[in-house]
Write an enzyme that holds these catalytic residues in place. Structure first.
Site, PDB file in Angstrom:
ATOM      1  N   THR A 144      45.024  47.663  40.904  1.00 10.09           N
ATOM      2  CA  THR A 144      45.873  46.547  40.483  1.00 10.09           C
ATOM      3  C   THR A 144      46.954  47.025  39.517  1.00 10.09           C
ATOM      4  O   THR A 144      46.713  47.899  38.674  1.00 10.09           O
ATOM      5  CB  THR A 144      45.030  45.433  39.820  1.00 10.09           C
ATOM      6  OG1 THR A 144      45.903  44.485  39.214  1.00 10.09           O
ATOM      7  CG2 THR A 144      44.093  45.963  38.754  1.00 10.09           C
ATOM      8  N   SER A 179      42.491  41.840  31.103  1.00  3.60           N
ATOM      9  CA  SER A 179      41.277  41.014  31.278  1.00  3.60           C
ATOM     10  C   SER A 179      40.139  41.983  31.557  1.00  3.60           C
ATOM     11  O   SER A 179      40.380  43.156  31.875  1.00  3.60           O
ATOM     12  CB  SER A 179      41.415  40.053  32.466  1.00  3.60           C
ATOM     13  OG  SER A 179      41.248  40.760  33.684  1.00  3.60           O
ATOM     14  N   TYR A 181      38.239  41.969  34.125  1.00  2.00           N
ATOM     15  CA  TYR A 181      38.410  42.388  35.521  1.00  2.00           C
ATOM     16  C   TYR A 181      39.353  43.597  35.593  1.00  2.00           C
ATOM     17  O   TYR A 181      39.058  44.597  36.248  1.00  2.00           O
ATOM     18  CB  TYR A 181      38.977  41.216  36.356  1.00  2.00           C
ATOM     19  CG  TYR A 181      39.750  41.688  37.550  1.00  2.00           C
ATOM     20  CD1 TYR A 181      39.109  42.234  38.652  1.00  2.00           C
ATOM     21  CD2 TYR A 181      41.153  41.644  37.566  1.00  2.00           C
ATOM     22  CE1 TYR A 181      39.833  42.714  39.734  1.00  2.00           C
ATOM     23  CE2 TYR A 181      41.878  42.116  38.632  1.00  2.00           C
ATOM     24  CZ  TYR A 181      41.213  42.647  39.719  1.00  2.00           C
ATOM     25  OH  TYR A 181      41.927  43.141  40.773  1.00  2.00           O
ATOM     26  N   HIS A 182      40.505  43.488  34.899  1.00  2.00           N
ATOM     27  CA  HIS A 182      41.470  44.586  34.954  1.00  2.00           C
ATOM     28  C   HIS A 182      40.902  45.858  34.311  1.00  2.00           C
ATOM     29  O   HIS A 182      41.217  46.967  34.736  1.00  2.00           O
ATOM     30  CB  HIS A 182      42.790  44.159  34.292  1.00  2.00           C
ATOM     31  CG  HIS A 182      43.568  43.149  35.094  1.00  2.00           C
ATOM     32  ND1 HIS A 182      43.558  41.803  34.797  1.00  2.00           N
ATOM     33  CD2 HIS A 182      44.361  43.284  36.176  1.00  2.00           C
ATOM     34  CE1 HIS A 182      44.326  41.154  35.667  1.00  2.00           C
ATOM     35  NE2 HIS A 182      44.830  42.030  36.516  1.00  2.00           N
ATOM     36  N   LYS A 185      39.002  47.695  36.839  1.00  2.00           N
ATOM     37  CA  LYS A 185      39.854  48.376  37.816  1.00  2.00           C
ATOM     38  C   LYS A 185      40.432  49.665  37.227  1.00  2.00           C
ATOM     39  O   LYS A 185      40.763  50.585  37.957  1.00  2.00           O
ATOM     40  CB  LYS A 185      40.989  47.468  38.286  1.00  2.00           C
ATOM     41  CG  LYS A 185      40.557  46.161  38.876  1.00  2.00           C
ATOM     42  CD  LYS A 185      39.749  46.302  40.136  1.00  2.00           C
ATOM     43  CE  LYS A 185      40.620  46.579  41.338  1.00  2.00           C
ATOM     44  NZ  LYS A 185      39.823  46.510  42.601  1.00  2.00           N
ATOM     45  N   VAL A 211      49.148  38.853  45.287  1.00  2.00           N
ATOM     46  CA  VAL A 211      49.512  38.677  46.695  1.00  2.00           C
ATOM     47  C   VAL A 211      49.696  37.191  46.969  1.00  2.00           C
ATOM     48  O   VAL A 211      49.004  36.362  46.384  1.00  2.00           O
ATOM     49  CB  VAL A 211      48.380  39.222  47.597  1.00  2.00           C
ATOM     50  CG1 VAL A 211      48.737  39.100  49.071  1.00  2.00           C
ATOM     51  CG2 VAL A 211      48.081  40.672  47.244  1.00  2.00           C
ATOM     52  N   LEU A 239      51.215  32.193  42.950  1.00  2.00           N
ATOM     53  CA  LEU A 239      52.142  31.580  43.905  1.00  2.00           C
ATOM     54  C   LEU A 239      51.391  30.703  44.909  1.00  2.00           C
ATOM     55  O   LEU A 239      51.849  29.601  45.248  1.00  2.00           O
ATOM     56  CB  LEU A 239      52.973  32.654  44.611  1.00  2.00           C
ATOM     57  CG  LEU A 239      54.012  32.128  45.600  1.00  2.00           C
ATOM     58  CD1 LEU A 239      54.919  31.064  45.003  1.00  2.00           C
ATOM     59  CD2 LEU A 239      54.841  33.276  46.164  1.00  2.00           C
TER      60      LEU A 239
END
Ligand code: USQ
Length: 383
Positions: A144, A179, A181-182, A185, A211, A239
């Site tokens: 990411t 975060s 989560y990040h 990664k 995405v 989005l």
């Protein structure tokens, strides 16, 4: 190529499976249904109901003639993963089998520990499965752009050349994730960088931005082949959320000032990037990083574009600035390099008014299924 997709039931995994099999690859998908179960448990059901993975594979075979191998199980369970590896002998593995939501990772201790465990153990198991059971198999892991954070200098593609006291060295680009989560990664990337150097693994880390999109060339043939499309505050990306909010007549949920800028891409481009990485593999011992996005936008830009496209379809859309539930810079410099995938031949699908209107029309066909109480953010970063 024989390609194993871990996380093959997810938002990216399922469209990738169809895309690769249609292009002549032999594809196996494995998934433990985490996303489906978490969506059910958290009142975050996707907009379009989709059949289970066995049924999806049957439908895909009926419309395309391509057979997918389906394995239901957990990449954190090494017995399961090694059985799949021994049976299928992959030449490439795409690793999507991670908990993908920043808000989910910040919900509570259990979700934090699950995110850490799942994302790191699945990666460690994959490394061992490749080294022990399929040497030479390349790993393509979804990373990411969020691992870099928003530094006040240009973001390079994976590495940074540093000069210090007259000497030079090439390091992984510094990471400043926003975060938990990040953070995972960044850590799975460190694991893969380590093992690529120590065991000579061939790794591509695709540092992808948020995405958007629903349809791909393959899903267009039958609505039951659609991907899992979330618009809720936990699994929905910005989005996709705005498109559903516009159709539902709910004000667009801009967090804070809305100057948060990220690199975005169409779902169709994700599929193309993964195939480009597989077709142009990393060398043994190489940990290769691509920054995977096609355009940068601030959240405010997205809101204005959705508002304008919706207006053309007769929808009046309001924009509302909510107190930001996250801790992130709301006005910042953002200039990431992203040349690697273009050099391999990526032909981007840009975010035009036509693309936005097409997505709004698709969402409108499912308008009756929108549950508006899934929209407002409920997970705060601050304790
Ligand atoms: N945002 C809003 N309003 C919303 C939702 C989000 O203003 O209703 C803002 C967020 O505060 C953030 C930006 O939009 O500044 C992007 O948020 P997001 O929820 O679309 O994306 P994020 O949580 O960063 O995570 C998503 C995917 C994740 C992927 C990541 C790429 O869920 O799997 O790794 O995008 S990146 O953002 O580049 O790290």
């Amino acid at each position: 190529m024989r390609v194993l997709i871990l996380g093959g039931d997810g938002y990216l995994g399922w469209p990738t499976a169809m895309h690769l099999s249609r292009r002549g690859h032999e594809v196996a998908v494995a998934d433990n249904y985490f996303r489906r179960q978490a969506c059910a448990a958290l009142n975050c059901e996707p907009l379009i109901p989709v059949p289970d993975l066995h049924e999806r594979a049957r439908l895909w075979e009926a419309v395309s003639g391509h057979r997918l191998q389906v394995h239901i199980g957990d990449a954190c369970d090494y017995d399961f993963l090694s059985r799949v590896f021994q049976g299928f002998q992959p030449e490439g593995t795409v690793h999507y089998a991670e908990q993908p939501s920043a808000p989910y990772s910040m919900m509570n201790r259990e979700a934090a520990v699950f995110t850490l465990t799942n994302n790191l153990v699945s990666t460690a198991n994959l490394v061992h499965a490749v080294a022990e059971l399929a040497p030479g198999c390349q790993i393509v892991k979804l990373g990411t752009m969020g691992v870099y954070g928003t530094p006040n200098i240009d973001i390079e593609e994976g590495y940074l050349e540093v000069e210090h006291k007259g000497r030079r060295h090439r390091f992984l680009y510094p990471k400043e994730p926003g975060s938990l989560y990040h953070v995972t990664k960044a850590q799975d990337g460190d694991l893969l960088y380590f093992y690529s150097r120590i065991w000579g693994l061939r790794v591509t880390d695709l540092h992808q931005g948020p995405v958007y999109g629903v349809e791909t060339e393959e899903s267009g043939t039958d609505p039951r082949l659609a991907t899992i499309f979330n618009y809720d505050h936990i699994f929905g990306t910005v989005l996709n959320r705005f498109l559903v909010q516009a159709v539902a007549g709910v004000p667009l949920t801009v967090y804070g000032k809305g100057g948060q800028t990220r690199g975005y891409l169409n779902l169709k481009d994700t599929l193309a990037c993964v195939e480009l990485a597989l077709r142009n593999p990393a060398q043994p011992g190489q940990y290769r990083v691509f920054n995977q996005f096609t355009e940068t936008f601030a959240v405010n830009d997205l809101a204005v574009r959705v508002q304008a496209a919706a207006r053309e379809l007769g929808l009046a859309v309001e924009v509302r600035h909510l107190p930001n539930p996250r801790r992130e810079a709301e006005e910042h410099y953002y200039h990431p390099v992203h040349t690697g995938l273009r050099e391999l031949g990526l032909q981007p699908h840009y975010l035009t008014p036509e693309v936005l209107k097409g997505m709004l029309e698709l969402v409108s066909r499912h308008r009756a299924a929108i549950v508006t109480d899934r929209i407002l953010p409920e997970v705060a970063w601050k304790k």
